[in-house]
Scaffold this active site. Structure first.
Site, PDB file in Angstrom:
ATOM      1  N   ASP A 183      14.687  -5.198  -0.736  1.00 39.00           N
ATOM      2  CA  ASP A 183      13.550  -4.306  -0.542  1.00 39.00           C
ATOM      3  C   ASP A 183      14.054  -2.870  -0.642  1.00 39.00           C
ATOM      4  OD1 ASP A 183      11.240  -3.002   0.209  1.00 39.00           O
ATOM      5  OD2 ASP A 183      11.326  -3.611   2.314  1.00 39.00           O
ATOM      6  N   TYR A 189       8.062  -5.130   1.573  1.00 39.24           N
ATOM      7  CA  TYR A 189       7.565  -5.901   0.431  1.00 39.24           C
ATOM      8  C   TYR A 189       8.638  -5.875  -0.659  1.00 39.24           C
ATOM      9  CZ  TYR A 189       3.064  -5.778   2.773  1.00 39.24           C
ATOM     10  OH  TYR A 189       2.064  -5.934   3.695  1.00 39.24           O
ATOM     11  N   ASP A 222      -6.489   5.496  -6.533  1.00 42.35           N
ATOM     12  CA  ASP A 222      -5.531   4.952  -7.514  1.00 42.35           C
ATOM     13  C   ASP A 222      -5.845   5.407  -8.943  1.00 42.35           C
ATOM     14  OD1 ASP A 222      -4.270   3.769  -5.443  1.00 42.35           O
ATOM     15  OD2 ASP A 222      -4.683   1.697  -6.000  1.00 42.35           O
ATOM     16  N   ASN A 230      -3.071  -4.247  -5.939  1.00 42.96           N
ATOM     17  CA  ASN A 230      -4.085  -5.244  -6.280  1.00 42.96           C
ATOM     18  C   ASN A 230      -4.407  -5.260  -7.766  1.00 42.96           C
ATOM     19  OD1 ASN A 230      -5.701  -2.999  -6.673  1.00 42.96           O
ATOM     20  ND2 ASN A 230      -7.165  -3.472  -5.039  1.00 42.96           N
ATOM     21  N   GLU A 244     -10.936   1.637  -8.907  1.00 50.85           N
ATOM     22  CA  GLU A 244     -10.817   1.224  -7.509  1.00 50.85           C
ATOM     23  C   GLU A 244     -12.081   1.620  -6.733  1.00 50.85           C
ATOM     24  OE1 GLU A 244      -9.233  -0.577  -4.288  1.00 50.85           O
ATOM     25  OE2 GLU A 244      -7.691  -0.176  -5.797  1.00 50.85           O
ATOM     26  N   SER A 262       7.030 -23.505  11.680  1.00 52.74           N
ATOM     27  CA  SER A 262       7.439 -24.172  10.443  1.00 52.74           C
ATOM     28  C   SER A 262       6.281 -24.867   9.746  1.00 52.74           C
ATOM     29  CB  SER A 262       8.558 -25.185  10.739  1.00 52.74           C
ATOM     30  OG  SER A 262       8.181 -26.058  11.794  1.00 52.74           O
TER      31      SER A 262
END
Length: 574
Positions: A183, A189, A222, A230, A244, A262
């Site tokens: 990252d 992310y 954007d 996205n 957008e 899990s």
């Protein structure tokens, strides 16, 4: 410097990582009675596969070991390590198996399994006709001059091998921190799939800009670049309106975040990895991916999965349904789950959650600690279970944390615990994958073996003791009632709070309507976790209930979805 030979004692643990090293974080606070419990399980599994490969292919043990190594990929040095293991342990395994010693005897002889003084003997297969003491002594005489017995199994570490150190460090870091290992801009992310990358949370669209990530409100609509990943950005040349703004403004975008264990991460060990009759060159292709995802498959999970199901059923994950409802939600998912997670240890990794109250869209958070508050490997498991009082305290702590981090307008749904008695009821007399070839290992045998070693994921439900199973279910019900009370009585400023039962009986009925059997909903290798089909059916039940009772949670359908698809296609994919 440690002897290379000594270090190689642990070499089998590399391709056994799925069975103990990577699963063991689930039980960090539940140490096995046998310090080598997971090593014992791993040894028995691998020796069983070697023996069965020889049987299936009517070959020598030497040939079956070489066959197994040839199947393994070179990624993560799995093939190389396998050949080193064969070189080290092969002669002893060949000798013992040729003397008709089974995997239990082999692994006790090689000291991967040990019977502690005053403790029961742990074995997977039926005991030999001769007394165990006589059989083991005889086997030890056979290999007593073997150099492999000169070195301890307990103080060697596979990660000490220089060529594996870097791989181990990456995996350990990802497990410990629960954030992507790769990252660049530290925004939690990544553009890399595994090691807590985009299999776990939406793929970053600009890993050199910490202000561009999935789930944020668009920066200046954007106009010049995609700030929320996205795939919708730029200006419509026909009217000069930013895409957008045109397609997403007022559409109530929202992300999906799972706080889970899990089961939520979709823990899965492929039956092909331990079933000799099914094994081929293709069987282990996805093993490196699985290892670097801690043996979890979040990309196929019922809550945050984004790949098409491999199970053959048509139901989608909750994330994909949210995306279909509003394509402005593209890539806005986070699977903050961990093997062994419970209400009591969530605080150790909840900070890996990514949400900015001022900059990001609201989120739907599903709290699904469905097992480990009642599940542990202890022989006396009831005292180790979370009490309703402790659950209340920790869940309130979690909710206060969420209230201080989630954007206003978010929603939190508390999932109850299942009644796990269906595990024993539906599996105990069926053959485990290791027992299918020779009809010699049922799930009852498998559960008993894990319980004896105190490495069972859930002694309370994976047990022949009906009283214990009932007590475990009663505690699970008490904890579910506690969650229900919290959801009913507590209010928070930044999110609405709801409760939902974990209706496994409901999905069993649905599966039976489709001609299936209840046991087909459980992971076949571990005999414990819900499998992919169960996970997606649970997502379907979840979605329908929310749609019916709390439709505001899902947001409205975006009327511009078809136009978004026309202009941006798959929006950059996942």
């Amino acid at each position: 410097m440690k002897s290379p030979r000594k270090l190689l004692m642990a070499a089998p643990l590399l391709f056994l990582l799925p069975f103990h090293a990577l699963a063991s974080p689930a039980y960090d606070d539940q140490p096995a009675r046998h310090s080598n419990g997971h090593s014992c399980v791993g040894c028995v599994l691998v020796v069983s596969v070697i023996e069965q490969l020889a049987q299936v292919h009517n070959s020598t043990v030497q040939a079956s070991m070489e066959r197994l190594c040839s199947y393994l990929p070179e990624k993560l040095l799995l093939k190389t390590t396998c050949y080193l293991v064969v070189d080290m342990f092969g002669p002893d395994i060949i000798t013992l198996l040729s003397m008709d010693k089974n995997a239990d005897v082999v692994c006790h002889t090689l000291e991967f399994c040990k019977q502690d003084p005053g403790q029961p003997l742990c074995h997977l297969y039926p005991l030999p006709k001769e007394t165990w003491k006589f059989t083991l002594e005889k086997a030890r005489q056979i290999v007593k001059k073997s150099p492999t017995l000169k070195y301890s199994r307990s103080d060697s570490n596979i990660c000490s091998l220089p060529f594996l150190a870097k791989i181990c460090e990456m995996i350990k870091s990802a497990i410990k921190n629960s954030v992507p290992f790769k990252d660049v801009d530290s925004d939690k992310y990544s553009v890399f799939p595994t090691l807590r990358g985009y299999h776990w949370r939406g793929r970053d669209c600009n890993d050199s800009n910490g202000m561009a990530y999935p789930g944020r409100r668009p920066d200046n609509w954007d106009i010049h670049q995609d700030s929320n990943c996205n795939g919708i950005w730029g200006v419509d040349p026909k009217d000069g309106i930013p895409y957008e703004k045109k397609f997403c403004e007022g559409s109530q975008p929202r992300g999906i975040i799972l706080l889970g264990d899990s089961a939520g991460a979709h823990f899965h060990i492929s039956p092909e990895w331990i079933t000799a009759s099914q094994m081929s060159l293709k069987s282990f292709v996805n093993l490196p991916t699985a290892i670097t995802d801690e043996l979890n498959w979040p990309q196929l999970s019922g809550i945050t999965g984004f790949l098409n199901s491999t199970s053959g059923i048509t139901e989608d994950s909750i994330y994909l349904r949210l995306r279909k409802r509003n394509r402005c939600n593209h890539r806005d998912y986070q699977n903050i789950s961990k093997n062994g997670a419970s209400s009591q240890n969530l605080e150790k990794f909840i900070e890996s959650l990514s949400r900015n109250q001022l900059l990001d869209h609201p989120a739907i958070v599903i709290y699904a600690m469905i097992g480990n508050d009642v599940c542990n490997g202890k022989s006396d498991s009831v005292p180790k279970m979370t009490t309703p009082e402790k659950l209340y305290s920790k869940v309130m702590q979690t909710l206060k944390y969420l209230n201080s981090h989630l954007p206003n307008g978010s929603h939190v749904i508390l999932y109850g615990l299942p009644d796990g008695t269906f595990l024993w009821d539906n599996l105990h007399n069926k053959y485990h994958p290791l027992g299918q070839l020779n009809k010699d290992v049922t799930y009852a045998h498998f559960y008993s073996f894990l319980n004896c070693l105190q490495v069972s994921p859930c002694q309370g439900w994976m047990s022949s003791n009906e009283t214990l199973r009932t007590l475990t279910s009663q505690r699970a019900e008490q904890l579910s009632n506690t969650l229900k009370k919290i959801a009913t009585r507590k209010k928070f400023t930044n999110f609405n709070l709801f409760y939902m039962d974990f209706d496994f009986q409901g999905i069993i009925k649905e599966w039976q309507k489709r001609g299936g059997q209840p046991w087909q909903l459980i992971e076949p290798v571990d005999g414990f976790h819900p499998n992919e089909v169960a996970s997606l059916l649970l997502a379907d039940v979840f979605w329908k209930k929310v749609q019916l009772q709390w439709p505001q949670v899902l947001g409205k359908e975006n009327p511009f979805n078809s136009q978004i698809e026309k202009v941006f296609g798959e929006q950059g994919g996942h």
